[in-house]
Design a protein around this motif. Structure first.
Motif, mmCIF file in Angstrom:
data_model
loop_
_atom_site.group_PDB
_atom_site.id
_atom_site.type_symbol
_atom_site.label_atom_id
_atom_site.label_comp_id
_atom_site.label_asym_id
_atom_site.label_seq_id
_atom_site.Cartn_x
_atom_site.Cartn_y
_atom_site.Cartn_z
ATOM 1 N N SER A 90 0.627 -0.906 0.040
ATOM 2 C CA SER A 90 -0.001 0.293 -0.416
ATOM 3 C C SER A 90 0.965 1.228 0.046
ATOM 4 O O SER A 90 2.261 0.925 0.467
ATOM 5 N N ALA A 91 0.240 2.351 -0.248
ATOM 6 C CA ALA A 91 1.139 3.812 -0.180
ATOM 7 C C ALA A 91 1.755 3.635 1.030
ATOM 8 O O ALA A 91 0.688 3.540 2.510
ATOM 9 N N GLY A 92 2.849 4.703 1.170
ATOM 10 C CA GLY A 92 3.726 4.803 2.346
ATOM 11 C C GLY A 92 4.574 3.559 2.663
ATOM 12 O O GLY A 92 5.482 3.679 3.573
ATOM 13 N N ASP A 93 4.309 2.476 1.749
ATOM 14 C CA ASP A 93 4.996 1.353 2.426
ATOM 15 C C ASP A 93 6.454 0.836 1.738
ATOM 16 O O ASP A 93 6.646 1.696 1.014
ATOM 17 N N HIS A 94 7.267 1.332 2.632
ATOM 18 C CA HIS A 94 8.370 0.396 2.032
ATOM 19 C C HIS A 94 9.165 -1.091 1.741
ATOM 20 O O HIS A 94 9.055 -1.659 2.465
ATOM 21 N N ILE A 95 9.659 -0.393 0.045
ATOM 22 C CA ILE A 95 10.471 -2.500 0.209
ATOM 23 C C ILE A 95 12.140 -2.132 -0.673
ATOM 24 O O ILE A 95 12.244 -1.473 -1.749
ATOM 25 N N ILE A 96 12.978 -2.668 0.019
ATOM 26 C CA ILE A 96 13.942 -3.014 -0.233
ATOM 27 C C ILE A 96 13.918 -4.634 -1.432
ATOM 28 O O ILE A 96 13.616 -5.340 -1.935
ATOM 29 N N ILE A 97 14.916 -3.724 -2.522
ATOM 30 C CA ILE A 97 15.062 -4.507 -3.435
ATOM 31 C C ILE A 97 16.564 -4.845 -4.318
ATOM 32 O O ILE A 97 17.259 -3.933 -3.970
ATOM 33 N N CYS A 98 16.628 -5.988 -4.876
ATOM 34 C CA CYS A 98 17.887 -6.071 -5.610
ATOM 35 C C CYS A 98 18.075 -5.394 -6.742
ATOM 36 O O CYS A 98 17.490 -5.114 -7.044
ATOM 37 N N GLU A 99 19.885 -4.372 -6.507
ATOM 38 C CA GLU A 99 20.310 -3.268 -7.545
ATOM 39 C C GLU A 99 19.716 -3.663 -8.599
ATOM 40 O O GLU A 99 19.693 -3.820 -9.909
ATOM 41 N N ASP A 100 20.372 -5.700 -8.490
ATOM 42 C CA ASP A 100 21.013 -6.061 -10.605
ATOM 43 C C ASP A 100 19.283 -7.063 -10.498
ATOM 44 O O ASP A 100 19.560 -7.708 -10.928
ATOM 45 N N VAL A 101 17.942 -6.606 -9.925
ATOM 46 C CA VAL A 101 16.934 -6.798 -10.524
ATOM 47 C C VAL A 101 16.733 -6.974 -12.135
ATOM 48 O O VAL A 101 17.014 -6.071 -12.470
ATOM 49 N N TYR A 102 16.034 -7.833 -12.180
ATOM 50 C CA TYR A 102 15.425 -7.928 -13.724
ATOM 51 C C TYR A 102 14.861 -6.566 -14.147
ATOM 52 O O TYR A 102 14.151 -5.499 -13.589
ATOM 53 N N GLY A 103 15.158 -6.280 -15.257
ATOM 54 C CA GLY A 103 14.837 -4.993 -15.664
ATOM 55 C C GLY A 103 13.313 -4.514 -15.897
ATOM 56 O O GLY A 103 13.615 -2.942 -15.425
ATOM 57 N N GLY A 104 12.528 -5.172 -16.418
ATOM 58 C CA GLY A 104 11.531 -4.934 -16.169
ATOM 59 C C GLY A 104 10.683 -4.720 -14.584
ATOM 60 O O GLY A 104 9.522 -4.089 -14.761
ATOM 61 N N THR A 105 11.302 -5.173 -13.554
ATOM 62 C CA THR A 105 11.022 -5.547 -12.662
ATOM 63 C C THR A 105 11.577 -3.674 -11.556
ATOM 64 O O THR A 105 10.720 -3.199 -11.179
ATOM 65 N N TYR A 106 12.449 -3.222 -12.507
ATOM 66 C CA TYR A 106 13.317 -2.757 -11.981
ATOM 67 C C TYR A 106 12.178 -1.179 -12.676
ATOM 68 O O TYR A 106 12.003 -0.229 -11.731
ATOM 69 N N LEU B 181 25.062 -8.874 2.724
ATOM 70 C CA LEU B 181 23.799 -8.994 3.646
ATOM 71 C C LEU B 181 23.718 -7.506 4.647
ATOM 72 O O LEU B 181 22.268 -7.186 4.967
ATOM 73 N N GLU B 182 24.941 -6.515 4.838
ATOM 74 C CA GLU B 182 24.363 -5.764 5.583
ATOM 75 C C GLU B 182 23.651 -4.457 5.131
ATOM 76 O O GLU B 182 23.236 -3.670 5.423
ATOM 77 N N ASN B 183 23.856 -4.378 3.415
ATOM 78 C CA ASN B 183 23.382 -3.540 2.798
ATOM 79 C C ASN B 183 21.700 -3.544 3.107
ATOM 80 O O ASN B 183 20.833 -3.220 2.951
ATOM 81 N N ILE B 184 20.968 -5.166 3.121
ATOM 82 C CA ILE B 184 19.605 -5.232 3.518
ATOM 83 C C ILE B 184 19.946 -4.558 4.848
ATOM 84 O O ILE B 184 18.456 -3.939 5.156
ATOM 85 N N LYS B 185 20.702 -5.283 6.028
ATOM 86 C CA LYS B 185 19.655 -4.736 7.448
ATOM 87 C C LYS B 185 19.552 -3.357 7.531
ATOM 88 O O LYS B 185 19.312 -2.680 7.657
ATOM 89 N N LYS B 186 20.974 -2.471 6.884
ATOM 90 C CA LYS B 186 21.382 -0.974 6.452
ATOM 91 C C LYS B 186 19.708 -0.272 6.393
ATOM 92 O O LYS B 186 19.460 0.805 6.951
ATOM 93 N N ALA B 187 18.737 -0.895 5.592
ATOM 94 C CA ALA B 187 18.285 -0.775 4.442
ATOM 95 C C ALA B 187 16.895 -0.352 5.245
ATOM 96 O O ALA B 187 15.723 0.392 4.770
ATOM 97 N N VAL B 188 16.219 -1.387 6.034
ATOM 98 C CA VAL B 188 15.348 -1.420 6.804
ATOM 99 C C VAL B 188 15.133 -0.683 7.912
ATOM 100 O O VAL B 188 15.802 0.303 7.871
ATOM 101 N N LYS B 189 13.571 0.155 7.913
ATOM 102 C CA LYS B 189 12.942 1.591 7.997
ATOM 103 C C LYS B 189 12.185 1.238 8.146
ATOM 104 O O LYS B 189 11.673 0.086 9.305
#
Ligand SMILES: *Cc1c(COP(=O)(O)O)cnc(C)c1O
Length: 380
Positions: free
Chosen positions: A86-102, A124-132
């Protein structure tokens, strides 16, 4: 029951009405109701169709989930799954994800105030750091495209569970035969069934599987509301493709590992990326979560001249986008899958102008090696 047997015997191999050894293509939009007080299971094909249901049930069993869903493309599957947020949600996503997903994340869902943070998920620390505080989900793809970077799924899932995040994994490159993220604790798996599941470069489709009833109900609501469903003919093609998934994958991989070693030996080639190689970064993690290395590999030539010569001269292979077909598919990420990314950003992701991606087909290795040999220009 072992996986190969499950592909053939999963309760969807025989038509209950006639005994036919193939689920009929129920080419119908609507269904006659006999009793005003008791409507039957099917009423309208957007909401449910017997051919689609056979496919959805099969993929749910293969991924070991609660319920499966078939969509009109891999992107329709991913977009529909992301629509549970929903609006307001935050999602962590890998930077080299499929282009269409990007693209759908950065250009479409961002307009609906769903916020994405792109991270190098191989650390993994990049994922941990991105959690809000408003982080609700994490979207992963491993091995990634086109450099086959590996994300530690169990480690990422552990971090996600601490914050109650929904973990979504795009499992297209591995297929449920080689990797089953739900068994590792992920919540939702998505596939471009266009690739290894269909397996013959003749159908575009997408699949999703959720682990819990609660998430399944949320995805079903979106599938029925958005309506990005897969038609019965294409469902049938995927059911047919799935039956040979294991034998195809086994053969694809046998040739892929030989080709990767062969390429590694060539002095014209700077580097080969393939999880099956000893030299591959993250190889140990990969084999702790997957039972094979798959059929996609990439390599870099030393010069742009060699790269162009190869692409213009390679035989016994298609020069095309996509992967997972019976034929070897050669693609050029800089001008195909990653063309939309500005050159500097592309190069910082490691997608140089000398990078070539191969989806290894079912041709015999010796013939592929001969074709590759003919297309490699020695300019050293
Ligand atoms: C192709 C692909 C998709 C998109 O699937 P379509 O069927 O083309 O919509 C998503 N993820 C990965 C990893 C893919 O290779």
């Amino acid at each position: 029951m072992k996986f190969g047997t499950k592909l053939i015997h999963n309760g969807n191999e025989i038509d209950e009405i006639t005994g036919a050894l193939s689920i009929p293509i129920y080419q119908a939009s609507t269904f006659h109701q006999k009793d005003i007080d008791n409507f039957s299971k099917y009423d309208y094909s957007r909401s449910g169709n017997p051919t689609r249901e056979a496919l959805e049930d099969t993929i749910a069993q293969l991924e070991n989930g609660y319920r499966g869903f078939a969509f009109s493309s891999g992107m329709a599957a991913t977009s529909s799954v992301l629509s549970i947020f929903s609006a307001g949600d935050h999602i962590i996503i890998c930077e080299d994800v499929y282009g269409g997903t990007y693209r759908i994340a950065s250009k479409v869902f961002s307009r609906f105030n769903i916020e994405f943070t792109f991270v190098d998920a191989s650390k993994l620390e990049n994922i941990k750091k991105a959690v809000k505080p408003n982080t609700k989900g994490i979207f992963l793809e491993t091995p990634s495209n086109p450099l086959l970077k590996i994300t530690d799924l169990k480690g990422a899932i552990e971090i996600a569970k601490e914050s109650n995040l929904i973990v979504i994994v795009d499992n297209t490159f591995m297929s449920p035969y080689l990797q089953r993220p739900l068994e590792l604790g992920a919540d939702i798996v998505v596939h471009s069934a266009t690739k290894f599941i269909g397996g013959h470069s003749d159908v575009v489709g997408g699949l999703a599987v959720a682990k819990s009833k609660e998430l399944s109900d949320r995805i079903y609501m979106i599938q029925n509301s958005f309506g990005a469903i897969l038609g019965p003919q294409d469902c049938w093609l995927l059911l047919r493709g799935l039956k040979t998934l294991k034998v195809r994958m086994d053969a694809h991989q046998r040739t892929a590992i030989k080709l990767a070693h062969w390429l590694e030996e060539r002095e014209e080639i700077e580097r080969v990326y393939y999880p099956g190689l000893e030299s591959h970064l993250g190889r140990e993690i990969h084999f702790s979560q997957a039972s094979g290395s798959g059929a996609v590999l990439s390599f870099k030539f030393k010069t742009i001249e060699q790269t162009k010569y190869f692409l213009n001269n390679i035989e016994n292979a298609a020069f095309a986008v996509s992967l997972g077909g019976v034929e070897t598919i050669v693609s050029y990420p800089a001008k195909m899958s990653h063309a939309a990314i500005p050159k500097e950003e592309r190069q910082s992701l490691g997608v140089s102008d000398t990078l070539i991606r191969i989806s290894v087909g079912l041709e015999e290795f010796e013939d592929l090696a001969d074709s590759f040999n003919e297309a490699i220009l020695s300019v050293l």
